[in-house]
Design an enzyme around this catalytic site. Structure first.
Site, PDB file in Angstrom:
ATOM      1  N   LYS A 147     -16.387   3.875  -0.050  1.00 48.95           N
ATOM      2  CA  LYS A 147     -14.936   4.092  -0.146  1.00 48.95           C
ATOM      3  C   LYS A 147     -14.578   5.546   0.135  1.00 48.95           C
ATOM      4  O   LYS A 147     -13.554   5.820   0.769  1.00 48.95           O
ATOM      5  CB  LYS A 147     -14.446   3.713  -1.548  1.00 48.95           C
ATOM      6  CG  LYS A 147     -14.334   2.210  -1.768  1.00 48.95           C
ATOM      7  CD  LYS A 147     -13.624   1.949  -3.078  1.00 48.95           C
ATOM      8  CE  LYS A 147     -13.397   0.464  -3.293  1.00 48.95           C
ATOM      9  NZ  LYS A 147     -12.606   0.207  -4.493  1.00 48.95           N
ATOM     10  N   ASP A 148     -15.415   6.470  -0.335  1.00 47.86           N
ATOM     11  CA  ASP A 148     -15.123   7.893  -0.121  1.00 47.86           C
ATOM     12  C   ASP A 148     -15.193   8.259   1.362  1.00 47.86           C
ATOM     13  O   ASP A 148     -14.326   8.993   1.865  1.00 47.86           O
ATOM     14  CB  ASP A 148     -16.094   8.777  -0.923  1.00 47.86           C
ATOM     15  CG  ASP A 148     -15.781   8.754  -2.406  1.00 47.86           C
ATOM     16  OD1 ASP A 148     -14.703   8.253  -2.773  1.00 47.86           O
ATOM     17  OD2 ASP A 148     -16.618   9.237  -3.198  1.00 47.86           O
ATOM     18  N   GLU A 167      -5.488   4.320   8.074  1.00 52.73           N
ATOM     19  CA  GLU A 167      -5.151   3.821   6.737  1.00 52.73           C
ATOM     20  C   GLU A 167      -5.408   2.311   6.630  1.00 52.73           C
ATOM     21  O   GLU A 167      -5.903   1.818   5.608  1.00 52.73           O
ATOM     22  CB  GLU A 167      -3.674   4.128   6.426  1.00 52.73           C
ATOM     23  CG  GLU A 167      -3.265   3.856   4.984  1.00 52.73           C
ATOM     24  CD  GLU A 167      -4.006   4.727   3.989  1.00 52.73           C
ATOM     25  OE1 GLU A 167      -4.073   5.939   4.205  1.00 52.73           O
ATOM     26  OE2 GLU A 167      -4.551   4.174   2.997  1.00 52.73           O
ATOM     27  N   GLU A 207     -11.790  -0.952   1.676  1.00 53.05           N
ATOM     28  CA  GLU A 207     -11.634  -0.991   0.214  1.00 53.05           C
ATOM     29  C   GLU A 207     -11.578  -2.431  -0.303  1.00 53.05           C
ATOM     30  O   GLU A 207     -12.191  -2.766  -1.319  1.00 53.05           O
ATOM     31  CB  GLU A 207     -10.349  -0.272  -0.204  1.00 53.05           C
ATOM     32  CG  GLU A 207     -10.473   1.231  -0.312  1.00 53.05           C
ATOM     33  CD  GLU A 207      -9.132   1.904  -0.589  1.00 53.05           C
ATOM     34  OE1 GLU A 207      -9.090   3.135  -0.468  1.00 53.05           O
ATOM     35  OE2 GLU A 207      -8.145   1.203  -0.903  1.00 53.05           O
ATOM     36  N   GLU A 253       0.827  -1.216   0.000  1.00 51.68           N
ATOM     37  CA  GLU A 253       0.000   0.000   0.000  1.00 51.68           C
ATOM     38  C   GLU A 253       0.860   1.264   0.000  1.00 51.68           C
ATOM     39  O   GLU A 253       1.517   1.578   1.005  1.00 51.68           O
ATOM     40  CB  GLU A 253      -0.935   0.005   1.224  1.00 51.68           C
ATOM     41  CG  GLU A 253      -1.963  -1.102   1.215  1.00 51.68           C
ATOM     42  CD  GLU A 253      -2.907  -1.038   0.016  1.00 51.68           C
ATOM     43  OE1 GLU A 253      -3.337   0.065  -0.348  1.00 51.68           O
ATOM     44  OE2 GLU A 253      -3.187  -2.097  -0.562  1.00 51.68           O
TER      45      GLU A 253
HETATM   46  N1  LIG Z   1     -16.554  -0.174  -7.489  1.00 47.13           N
HETATM   47  C1  LIG Z   1     -16.580   1.169  -7.458  1.00 47.13           C
HETATM   48  N2  LIG Z   1     -17.723   1.819  -7.735  1.00 47.13           N
HETATM   49  C2  LIG Z   1     -17.774   3.164  -7.688  1.00 47.13           C
HETATM   50  N3  LIG Z   1     -16.730   3.966  -7.373  1.00 47.13           N
HETATM   51  C3  LIG Z   1     -15.566   3.381  -7.072  1.00 47.13           C
HETATM   52  C4  LIG Z   1     -15.417   1.962  -7.108  1.00 47.13           C
HETATM   53  N4  LIG Z   1     -14.143   1.674  -6.782  1.00 47.13           N
HETATM   54  C5  LIG Z   1     -13.539   2.839  -6.549  1.00 47.13           C
HETATM   55  N5  LIG Z   1     -14.371   3.873  -6.693  1.00 47.13           N
HETATM   56  C6  LIG Z   1     -14.045   5.323  -6.521  1.00 47.13           C
HETATM   57  O1  LIG Z   1     -12.663   5.491  -6.713  1.00 47.13           O
HETATM   58  C7  LIG Z   1     -12.027   5.967  -5.516  1.00 47.13           C
HETATM   59  C8  LIG Z   1     -10.680   5.287  -5.332  1.00 47.13           C
HETATM   60  O2  LIG Z   1     -10.916   3.926  -5.069  1.00 47.13           O
HETATM   61  P1  LIG Z   1      -9.763   2.834  -5.037  1.00 47.13           P
HETATM   62  O3  LIG Z   1     -10.349   1.534  -4.659  1.00 47.13           O
HETATM   63  O4  LIG Z   1      -8.995   2.924  -6.311  1.00 47.13           O
HETATM   64  O5  LIG Z   1      -8.917   3.325  -3.819  1.00 47.13           O
HETATM   65  P2  LIG Z   1      -7.434   3.916  -3.747  1.00 47.13           P
HETATM   66  O6  LIG Z   1      -7.034   4.566  -5.027  1.00 47.13           O
HETATM   67  O7  LIG Z   1      -6.595   2.850  -3.187  1.00 47.13           O
HETATM   68  O8  LIG Z   1      -7.797   5.066  -2.694  1.00 47.13           O
HETATM   69  P3  LIG Z   1      -7.088   5.493  -1.349  1.00 47.13           P
HETATM   70  O9  LIG Z   1      -6.106   6.522  -1.811  1.00 47.13           O
HETATM   71  O10 LIG Z   1      -8.227   6.062  -0.523  1.00 47.13           O
HETATM   72  O11 LIG Z   1      -6.483   4.272  -0.726  1.00 47.13           O
HETATM   73  C9  LIG Z   1     -13.031   5.689  -4.398  1.00 47.13           C
HETATM   74  O12 LIG Z   1     -12.890   6.592  -3.310  1.00 47.13           O
HETATM   75  C10 LIG Z   1     -14.374   5.809  -5.120  1.00 47.13           C
HETATM   76  O13 LIG Z   1     -14.769   7.176  -5.183  1.00 47.13           O
END
Ligand SMILES: Nc1ncnc2c1ncn2[C@@H]1O[C@H](COP(=O)(O)OP(=O)(O)OP(=O)(O)O)[C@@H](O)[C@H]1O
Length: 117
Positions: free
Chosen positions: A90-91, A65, A72, A24
């Protein structure tokens, strides 16, 4: 499912932290910030109380985190397709990390400015 012995549970927890470190990117950055704080604690000879403040917020960010990543992963498991509800979940989970990070920046400024200026 049978519960594993206590020492195996501990090992699993540390494996979880190792997985966070190796996979991560955000966690790696936050861990780097933690080590900078650790250096500053010794270099600036922070008081015990100030050290406690810095350690609490540092571990707070790292823990937030980990929870965010866990949420996630669960989301990706139950719904790999685009889903507005998953986006919402997730948001708000990411929002918790931002809140904790803002607190740590505020505490960092309040603590370190006494030692630097
Ligand atoms: N299955 C989904 N359906 C709708 N929106 C999604 C989906 N997956 C991700 N998102 C959107 O994309 C964003 C990033 O999701 P992701 O799973 O890629 O996390 P990440 O890039 O690892 O984020 P972080 O920096 O918070 O760890 C989410 O906050 C959400 O807004």
């Amino acid at each position: 499912m049978r519960k594993p012995p206590l020492h195996i549970s501990f090992l699993n927890s540390f494996r979880g932290i190792f997985l966070m470190i190796t996979t991560e990117r955000n966690f790696q950055i936050e861990l780097f910030a933690f080590f900078i704080n650790l250096f500053l604690i010794f270099y600036l000879q922070l008081s015990a109380l100030d050290t406690v403040f810095i350690l609490i917020v540092s571990f707070g960010v790292l823990s937030a985190e980990i929870f965010n990543t866990a949420i996630e992963k669960i989301c990706d498991l139950i719904q790999p397709e685009f889903d507005k509800r998953i986006g919402f979940i997730k948001d708000i989970a990411a929002g918790a990390v931002i809140l904790m990070s803002l607190l740590s920046i505020a505490i960092g400024i309040l603590v370190y400015w006494k030692y630097i200026f």
